[in-house]
Write an enzyme that holds these catalytic residues in place. Structure first.
Site, PDB file in Angstrom:
ATOM      1  N   LYS A  13     -29.204  19.561 -21.251  1.00 21.44           N
ATOM      2  CA  LYS A  13     -29.299  19.362 -19.796  1.00 21.44           C
ATOM      3  C   LYS A  13     -29.443  17.879 -19.437  1.00 21.44           C
ATOM      4  O   LYS A  13     -28.765  17.384 -18.551  1.00 21.44           O
ATOM      5  CB  LYS A  13     -30.502  20.133 -19.220  1.00 21.44           C
ATOM      6  CG  LYS A  13     -30.452  21.634 -19.428  1.00 21.44           C
ATOM      7  CD  LYS A  13     -31.591  22.356 -18.717  1.00 21.44           C
ATOM      8  CE  LYS A  13     -32.980  22.038 -19.255  1.00 21.44           C
ATOM      9  NZ  LYS A  13     -33.221  22.455 -20.654  1.00 21.44           N
ATOM     10  N   ARG A  88     -37.811  26.775 -13.267  1.00 19.08           N
ATOM     11  CA  ARG A  88     -38.050  27.328 -14.600  1.00 19.08           C
ATOM     12  C   ARG A  88     -38.611  28.746 -14.540  1.00 19.08           C
ATOM     13  O   ARG A  88     -38.793  29.366 -15.572  1.00 19.08           O
ATOM     14  CB  ARG A  88     -39.106  26.463 -15.310  1.00 19.08           C
ATOM     15  CG  ARG A  88     -38.568  25.209 -16.002  1.00 19.08           C
ATOM     16  CD  ARG A  88     -38.413  25.402 -17.433  1.00 19.08           C
ATOM     17  NE  ARG A  88     -38.821  24.518 -18.464  1.00 19.08           N
ATOM     18  CZ  ARG A  88     -38.554  23.246 -18.681  1.00 19.08           C
ATOM     19  NH1 ARG A  88     -37.969  22.516 -17.801  1.00 19.08           N
ATOM     20  NH2 ARG A  88     -38.916  22.661 -19.791  1.00 19.08           N
ATOM     21  N   ARG A 127     -34.341  15.177 -32.371  1.00 18.32           N
ATOM     22  CA  ARG A 127     -34.287  14.411 -31.111  1.00 18.32           C
ATOM     23  C   ARG A 127     -35.418  13.378 -31.069  1.00 18.32           C
ATOM     24  O   ARG A 127     -36.529  13.638 -31.509  1.00 18.32           O
ATOM     25  CB  ARG A 127     -34.435  15.371 -29.933  1.00 18.32           C
ATOM     26  CG  ARG A 127     -34.400  14.666 -28.586  1.00 18.32           C
ATOM     27  CD  ARG A 127     -33.914  15.586 -27.508  1.00 18.32           C
ATOM     28  NE  ARG A 127     -34.985  16.363 -26.911  1.00 18.32           N
ATOM     29  CZ  ARG A 127     -34.785  17.216 -25.898  1.00 18.32           C
ATOM     30  NH1 ARG A 127     -33.578  17.404 -25.410  1.00 18.32           N
ATOM     31  NH2 ARG A 127     -35.783  17.900 -25.399  1.00 18.32           N
ATOM     32  N   ARG A 162     -41.255  13.334 -29.310  1.00 23.95           N
ATOM     33  CA  ARG A 162     -42.159  13.870 -28.294  1.00 23.95           C
ATOM     34  C   ARG A 162     -43.227  14.754 -28.929  1.00 23.95           C
ATOM     35  O   ARG A 162     -42.959  15.459 -29.892  1.00 23.95           O
ATOM     36  CB  ARG A 162     -41.357  14.695 -27.272  1.00 23.95           C
ATOM     37  CG  ARG A 162     -40.704  13.854 -26.224  1.00 23.95           C
ATOM     38  CD  ARG A 162     -39.703  14.604 -25.392  1.00 23.95           C
ATOM     39  NE  ARG A 162     -40.110  15.930 -24.957  1.00 23.95           N
ATOM     40  CZ  ARG A 162     -39.371  16.694 -24.160  1.00 23.95           C
ATOM     41  NH1 ARG A 162     -38.216  16.249 -23.702  1.00 23.95           N
ATOM     42  NH2 ARG A 162     -39.784  17.887 -23.808  1.00 23.95           N
ATOM     43  N   ARG A 173     -41.903  26.817 -26.892  1.00 18.79           N
ATOM     44  CA  ARG A 173     -41.080  26.492 -25.721  1.00 18.79           C
ATOM     45  C   ARG A 173     -39.867  27.413 -25.630  1.00 18.79           C
ATOM     46  O   ARG A 173     -39.471  27.812 -24.538  1.00 18.79           O
ATOM     47  CB  ARG A 173     -40.634  25.020 -25.777  1.00 18.79           C
ATOM     48  CG  ARG A 173     -41.756  24.068 -25.385  1.00 18.79           C
ATOM     49  CD  ARG A 173     -41.445  22.643 -25.788  1.00 18.79           C
ATOM     50  NE  ARG A 173     -40.340  22.074 -25.061  1.00 18.79           N
ATOM     51  CZ  ARG A 173     -39.569  21.087 -25.521  1.00 18.79           C
ATOM     52  NH1 ARG A 173     -39.783  20.586 -26.731  1.00 18.79           N
ATOM     53  NH2 ARG A 173     -38.594  20.614 -24.790  1.00 18.79           N
TER      54      ARG A 173
HETATM   55  P1  AMP Z   1     -38.649  19.383 -20.469  1.00 14.84           P
HETATM   56  O1  AMP Z   1     -38.546  17.929 -20.742  1.00 14.84           O
HETATM   57  O2  AMP Z   1     -37.794  19.806 -19.291  1.00 14.84           O
HETATM   58  O3  AMP Z   1     -38.415  20.234 -21.686  1.00 14.84           O
HETATM   59  O4  AMP Z   1     -40.162  19.655 -19.991  1.00 14.84           O
HETATM   60  C1  AMP Z   1     -41.253  19.373 -20.835  1.00 14.84           C
HETATM   61  C2  AMP Z   1     -42.452  20.225 -20.420  1.00 14.84           C
HETATM   62  O5  AMP Z   1     -42.821  19.914 -19.071  1.00 14.84           O
HETATM   63  C3  AMP Z   1     -42.220  21.717 -20.425  1.00 14.84           C
HETATM   64  O6  AMP Z   1     -42.389  22.283 -21.721  1.00 14.84           O
HETATM   65  C4  AMP Z   1     -43.285  22.185 -19.445  1.00 14.84           C
HETATM   66  O7  AMP Z   1     -44.580  22.171 -20.013  1.00 14.84           O
HETATM   67  C5  AMP Z   1     -43.245  21.094 -18.390  1.00 14.84           C
HETATM   68  N1  AMP Z   1     -42.258  21.398 -17.313  1.00 14.84           N
HETATM   69  C6  AMP Z   1     -41.118  20.707 -17.039  1.00 14.84           C
HETATM   70  N2  AMP Z   1     -40.472  21.244 -15.990  1.00 14.84           N
HETATM   71  C7  AMP Z   1     -41.210  22.316 -15.599  1.00 14.84           C
HETATM   72  C8  AMP Z   1     -41.060  23.292 -14.570  1.00 14.84           C
HETATM   73  N3  AMP Z   1     -40.013  23.292 -13.729  1.00 14.84           N
HETATM   74  N4  AMP Z   1     -42.025  24.253 -14.472  1.00 14.84           N
HETATM   75  C9  AMP Z   1     -43.087  24.272 -15.287  1.00 14.84           C
HETATM   76  N5  AMP Z   1     -43.291  23.392 -16.277  1.00 14.84           N
HETATM   77  C10 AMP Z   1     -42.364  22.403 -16.438  1.00 14.84           C
END
Ligand code: AMP
Length: 215
Positions: A13, A88, A127, A162, A173
Site C-alpha cells: 500500500k 481498518r 522490510r 520497525r 497483525r
Molecule cells: P501500518 O503502518 O499501516 O501497518 O500501521 C501500523 C500500526 O498502526 C498498526 O498495526 C496499528 O496498530 C496502527 N494503525 C494504523 N492505522 C490504523 C487504523 N486505521 N486503525 C487502527 N490502528 C491503526
C-alpha cells in the site's frame, strides 16, 4: 483522485500510494505513518497509541477518527488523497462514509491489493523503514537496500526495522487484518467502489489504478 488502498500489511500500500502521489498531486495519508510520528515525538496521541501498535493491535477507532477528521480537511487534500491503512474496521468505514458526505466529497475507487501470504511474510521480515518521521521511506534488504552505511538515500537518517516487524508482531497483525479489516472488502463491494488487483508488482498495480480512475 480520492482512493482507499486496502490490503494486508506488506501488500504494498505504501509503495503504491507514494507512486500515485508523484503522478497527480493527491496526498498520501497513512495513519500508520502519522501514529509512528506521534510516538517518536512523544505527543499525547503517541503515548495513547504506542502499546497497541507494539503488540500489533489496532488503535481505538475514536482516536483514528479524530486524526482523520482533521487531516481530511487540511488544504493539501484539495487535489485528492490516497488513504493507506485507513479505514481498518467497519466502524471506521462507516464513520468515513458519514464524514465524506458531510464534506461533500466522493470516493473514486477502493483498491483491494491481493498478495499471497508467503510474499507478505517475506516482505515484512525483510522490510526496513527510514527512522525520520517526516520521511519514512521504505527499503527492503533484498530488493531495495539502504545506502551502505545503513542510512536513508533520501534524507540520510538511519534506516531501521520497525518494532512491530518482529515475527510475533507480524503474525498478530496479519490475524488482526483477517478479523477486522478483511470484512471491508465486502463493505466496499456493496458500495460498488471495489476493484481487486492481484499482483506483486507495484508498477503493474499503479498502472491498473490509473486506468480504473480513467487517467
Ligand atoms: P501500518 O503502518 O499501516 O501497518 O500501521 C501500523 C500500526 O498502526 C498498526 O498495526 C496499528 O496498530 C496502527 N494503525 C494504523 N492505522 C490504523 C487504523 N486505521 N486503525 C487502527 N490502528 C491503526
Amino acid at each position: 483522485m480520492r482512493i482507499i488502498l486496502l490490503g494486508a500489511p506488506g501488500a504494498g500500500k505504501g509503495t503504491v500510494a507514494k507512486a500515485l502521489t508523484d503522478f497527480d498531486g493527491s496526498v498520501q495519508i497513512s495513519t500508520g505513518d502519522i501514529l509512528r510520528g506521534a510516538v517518536k515525538a512523544g505527543t499525547k496521541l503517541g503515548k495513547q497509541a504506542h502499546g497497541y501498535m507494539e503488540r500489533g493491535d489496532l488503535v481505538p477507532d475514536t482516536l483514528i477518527m479524530d486524526i482523520m477528521e482533521a487531516r481530511l480537511q487540511e488544504r493539501d487534500c484539495k487535489k485528492g488523497f490516497i488513504l493507506d491503512g485507513f479505514p481498518r474496521t467497519i466502524p471506521q468505514a462507516e464513520a468515513l462514509k458519514k464524514l465524506l458526505q458531510r464534506l461533500k466529497l466522493k470516493l473514486d475507487l477502493v483498491v483491494n491489493l491481493d498478495v499471497p501470504r508467503e510474499v507478505i511474510l517475506d516482505r515484512l521480515t525483510t522490510r526496513r523503514t527510514c527512522s525520520n518521521p517526516d520521511c519514512q521511506e521504505i527499503y527492503n534488504i533484498k530488493s531495495k537496500p539502504p545506502a551502505e552505511d545503513g542510512r536513508c538515500t533520501k534524507c540520510g537518517s538511519p534506516v531501521v526495522q520497525r518494532a512491530d516487524e518482529t515475527e510475533e508482531a507480524i503474525t498478530k497483525r496479519l490475524k488482526t487484518y483477517n478479523e477486522k479489516t478483511a470484512p471491508l472488502v465486502d463493505f466496499y463491494r456493496k458500495e460498488r467502489l471495489l476493484k481487486t488487483i492481484t499482483s506483486t508488482s507495484s508498477g503493474e498495480i499503479v498502472r491498473a489504478i490509473k486506468e480504473a480512475v480513467g487517467r
